[in-house]
Design a protein around this motif. Structure first.
Motif, PDB file in Angstrom:
ATOM      1  N   GLY A  93       1.816   5.435   5.824  1.00  0.00           N
ATOM      2  CA  GLY A  93       0.920   5.047   4.741  1.00  0.00           C
ATOM      3  C   GLY A  93       0.397   3.636   4.902  1.00  0.00           C
ATOM      4  O   GLY A  93      -0.760   3.342   4.566  1.00  0.00           O
ATOM      5  N   GLN A  94       1.241   2.750   5.417  1.00  0.00           N
ATOM      6  CA  GLN A  94       0.815   1.368   5.630  1.00  0.00           C
ATOM      7  C   GLN A  94      -0.265   1.294   6.702  1.00  0.00           C
ATOM      8  O   GLN A  94      -1.280   0.586   6.556  1.00  0.00           O
ATOM      9  CB  GLN A  94       2.026   0.516   6.003  1.00  0.00           C
ATOM     10  CG  GLN A  94       3.071   0.442   4.895  1.00  0.00           C
ATOM     11  CD  GLN A  94       4.255  -0.451   5.240  1.00  0.00           C
ATOM     12  OE1 GLN A  94       4.137  -1.372   6.037  1.00  0.00           O
ATOM     13  NE2 GLN A  94       5.417  -0.184   4.634  1.00  0.00           N
ATOM     14  N   ALA A 109       0.809  -1.214   0.000  1.00  0.00           N
ATOM     15  CA  ALA A 109       0.000   0.000   0.000  1.00  0.00           C
ATOM     16  C   ALA A 109       0.842   1.264   0.000  1.00  0.00           C
ATOM     17  O   ALA A 109       0.477   2.265  -0.619  1.00  0.00           O
ATOM     18  CB  ALA A 109      -0.929   0.016   1.217  1.00  0.00           C
ATOM     19  N   ALA A 110       1.957   1.243   0.709  1.00  0.00           N
ATOM     20  CA  ALA A 110       2.794   2.434   0.827  1.00  0.00           C
ATOM     21  C   ALA A 110       4.182   2.033   1.297  1.00  0.00           C
ATOM     22  O   ALA A 110       4.350   1.035   2.007  1.00  0.00           O
ATOM     23  CB  ALA A 110       2.180   3.426   1.817  1.00  0.00           C
ATOM     24  N   ALA A 111       5.164   2.815   0.923  1.00  0.00           N
ATOM     25  CA  ALA A 111       6.535   2.526   1.355  1.00  0.00           C
ATOM     26  C   ALA A 111       6.729   2.860   2.829  1.00  0.00           C
ATOM     27  O   ALA A 111       7.387   2.123   3.564  1.00  0.00           O
ATOM     28  CB  ALA A 111       7.527   3.315   0.499  1.00  0.00           C
ATOM     29  N   ASP A 112       6.151   3.966   3.281  1.00  0.00           N
ATOM     30  CA  ASP A 112       6.371   4.430   4.644  1.00  0.00           C
ATOM     31  C   ASP A 112       5.361   3.821   5.603  1.00  0.00           C
ATOM     32  O   ASP A 112       4.257   3.431   5.218  1.00  0.00           O
ATOM     33  CB  ASP A 112       6.289   5.948   4.693  1.00  0.00           C
ATOM     34  CG  ASP A 112       4.902   6.462   4.328  1.00  0.00           C
ATOM     35  OD1 ASP A 112       4.483   6.271   3.167  1.00  0.00           O
ATOM     36  OD2 ASP A 112       4.212   7.009   5.212  1.00  0.00           O
ATOM     37  N   LEU A 113       5.733   3.747   6.864  1.00  0.00           N
ATOM     38  CA  LEU A 113       4.873   3.120   7.869  1.00  0.00           C
ATOM     39  C   LEU A 113       3.559   3.867   8.033  1.00  0.00           C
ATOM     40  O   LEU A 113       2.511   3.238   8.208  1.00  0.00           O
ATOM     41  CB  LEU A 113       5.607   3.029   9.205  1.00  0.00           C
ATOM     42  CG  LEU A 113       4.857   2.309  10.322  1.00  0.00           C
ATOM     43  CD1 LEU A 113       4.613   0.845   9.963  1.00  0.00           C
ATOM     44  CD2 LEU A 113       5.612   2.417  11.639  1.00  0.00           C
ATOM     45  N   SER A 133       5.975   0.753  -4.768  1.00  0.00           N
ATOM     46  CA  SER A 133       4.710   1.473  -4.618  1.00  0.00           C
ATOM     47  C   SER A 133       4.767   2.844  -5.285  1.00  0.00           C
ATOM     48  O   SER A 133       5.812   3.487  -5.344  1.00  0.00           O
ATOM     49  CB  SER A 133       4.365   1.620  -3.133  1.00  0.00           C
ATOM     50  OG  SER A 133       5.338   2.380  -2.461  1.00  0.00           O
ATOM     51  N   HIS A 134       3.628   3.285  -5.793  1.00  0.00           N
ATOM     52  CA  HIS A 134       3.519   4.584  -6.430  1.00  0.00           C
ATOM     53  C   HIS A 134       2.254   5.265  -5.929  1.00  0.00           C
ATOM     54  O   HIS A 134       1.600   4.782  -4.997  1.00  0.00           O
ATOM     55  CB  HIS A 134       3.510   4.436  -7.955  1.00  0.00           C
ATOM     56  CG  HIS A 134       2.525   3.437  -8.467  1.00  0.00           C
ATOM     57  ND1 HIS A 134       1.155   3.645  -8.455  1.00  0.00           N
ATOM     58  CD2 HIS A 134       2.698   2.199  -8.998  1.00  0.00           C
ATOM     59  CE1 HIS A 134       0.533   2.605  -8.966  1.00  0.00           C
ATOM     60  NE2 HIS A 134       1.438   1.696  -9.299  1.00  0.00           N
ATOM     61  N   GLY A 135       1.902   6.382  -6.530  1.00  0.00           N
ATOM     62  CA  GLY A 135       0.811   7.194  -6.011  1.00  0.00           C
ATOM     63  C   GLY A 135      -0.522   6.496  -5.932  1.00  0.00           C
ATOM     64  O   GLY A 135      -1.352   6.820  -5.071  1.00  0.00           O
ATOM     65  N   ASP A 136      -0.776   5.533  -6.831  1.00  0.00           N
ATOM     66  CA  ASP A 136      -2.060   4.832  -6.822  1.00  0.00           C
ATOM     67  C   ASP A 136      -2.101   3.659  -5.843  1.00  0.00           C
ATOM     68  O   ASP A 136      -3.165   3.060  -5.647  1.00  0.00           O
ATOM     69  CB  ASP A 136      -2.358   4.286  -8.224  1.00  0.00           C
ATOM     70  CG  ASP A 136      -2.607   5.396  -9.240  1.00  0.00           C
ATOM     71  OD1 ASP A 136      -3.011   6.494  -8.816  1.00  0.00           O
ATOM     72  OD2 ASP A 136      -2.382   5.166 -10.438  1.00  0.00           O
ATOM     73  N   ALA A 137      -0.966   3.321  -5.248  1.00  0.00           N
ATOM     74  CA  ALA A 137      -0.890   2.110  -4.431  1.00  0.00           C
ATOM     75  C   ALA A 137      -1.888   2.090  -3.269  1.00  0.00           C
ATOM     76  O   ALA A 137      -2.573   1.078  -3.066  1.00  0.00           O
ATOM     77  CB  ALA A 137       0.540   1.907  -3.921  1.00  0.00           C
ATOM     78  N   PRO A 138      -2.004   3.162  -2.471  1.00  0.00           N
ATOM     79  CA  PRO A 138      -2.961   3.082  -1.344  1.00  0.00           C
ATOM     80  C   PRO A 138      -4.392   2.819  -1.790  1.00  0.00           C
ATOM     81  O   PRO A 138      -5.082   1.976  -1.208  1.00  0.00           O
ATOM     82  CB  PRO A 138      -2.822   4.450  -0.674  1.00  0.00           C
ATOM     83  CG  PRO A 138      -1.464   4.934  -1.058  1.00  0.00           C
ATOM     84  CD  PRO A 138      -1.246   4.431  -2.449  1.00  0.00           C
TER      85      PRO A 138
END
Length: 298
Positions: free
Chosen positions: A25-26, A19-23, A261-266
């Motif tokens: 975002g996860q 979903a996201a690289a950073d915690l 992950s990119h902008g659409d991932a979340p």
């Protein structure tokens, strides 16, 4: 920490870096789905075992503040980048670090694979894999954690007989199986039929779906591909499986292909999680007899 009394097949989590690289975002992605648990693989592109002490302490504090549990650490042990001829010391060191992290996080499972071959004869490949697995399982047993072998890369990647031999020859409660619903499509086997054979040893589940188009695998929302995800979930439910279902949609992230992950991932992750919820809530229906054997998308 993880609840032990949720209904079977309804303990939902996901691999955060899908979903996201950073915690942050996860955490946000699983909370957007109403979930309170994560499976961790990387944070800001760094594998869990490579996090320094300060970074790990910060991760623990943030998870506690967010009231998010960690139910599995996805390691690199035995994966596509670590053939059976490679350094076993690297795997032992990674497991030692992850075991320490599990103790702090109160996490029970560590994902592993079973070592791709590197030119060895079949018998020697098997001997080395089984030896390594036995040694890894002993470490895990002493640490009070369970290694879960995924049907992905290595000696026991796509064969039920080898998965069963892996668990039975090792003879340790610290080695069990991780079943991924979607891995049969890219690797050319029917995952549902594999699940039927290894079901008693399945302790963790990844959920993804895909279709095969020529030589390419295209990943889809759960239930929209050829992996027979709904049938697999139904079989797990009927068997009394009460472990976690961990979303790994591969819609925006595929580490083995270098896709990050990119902008659409979340948004894609959340859509996949919503679709998984719908599959679980749908009324059960019998699996059509003609559906057998279609999962490999061949």
């Amino acid at each position: 920490m993880p609840t032990e009394h949720a209904p079977p097949c309804h303990r939902l989590t996901g691999i955060g870096d899908e979903a996201a690289a950073d915690l942050e975002g996860q955490i946000a992605a699983v909370q957007a789905l109403g979930w309170s648990a994560l499976e961790l693989r990387t944070v800001n592109g760094t594998a869990m075992a490579d996090l320094g002490p300060a970074a790990f302490r910060g991760l623990v504090d943030r998870l506690r503040d967010a009231r998010v549990d960690v139910v599995c650490l996805a390691s690199r042990i035995g994966n596509w980048a670590r053939p059976v001829t490679g350094s076993f010391d690297d795997d032992l060191a990674e497991l030692e670090t992850l075991a320490q992290q599990c103790a702090v996080l109160r996490c029970r499972h560590v994902r592993i694979m079973s070592y791709p071959n590197d030119g060895l004869a079949e018998a020697e490949w098997a001997r080395r894999v089984l030896d390594r697995m036995s040694r890894l399982a002993r470490v895990a047993e002493q640490a009070g954690i369970t290694l879960v072998h995924e049907n992905c890369a290595g000696w026991a990647a796509d064969r039920a007989d080898r998965m069963l031999r892996l668990v039975e020859d090792t003879g340790s409660p610290a080695l069990r199986l991780l079943f991924d619903t979607g891995n049969g499509v890219p690797h050319g086997y029917d995952a549902y039929e594999l699940l039927e054979k290894v079901l008693p040893y399945v302790a963790h589940v990844h959920v993804k779906d895909a279709v095969r188009t020529g030589d390419e695998t295209v990943y889809t929302l759960p239930g929209e591909g050829r992996a027979r995800v709904a049938a697999c979930l139904r079989l797990l439910r009927e068997s009394g499986y009460s472990g976690w279902l961990s979303l790994e949609p591969h819609l925006a992230v595929r580490p083995h292909k270098g896709l990050r992950s990119h902008g659409d991932a979340p948004a894609l992750f959340v859509r996949a999680g919503q679709r998984l919820r719908l599959l679980l809530d749908a009324p059960a229906a019998p699996v059509p007899a003609g559906d057998r054997g279609s999962g490999a998308g061949r």
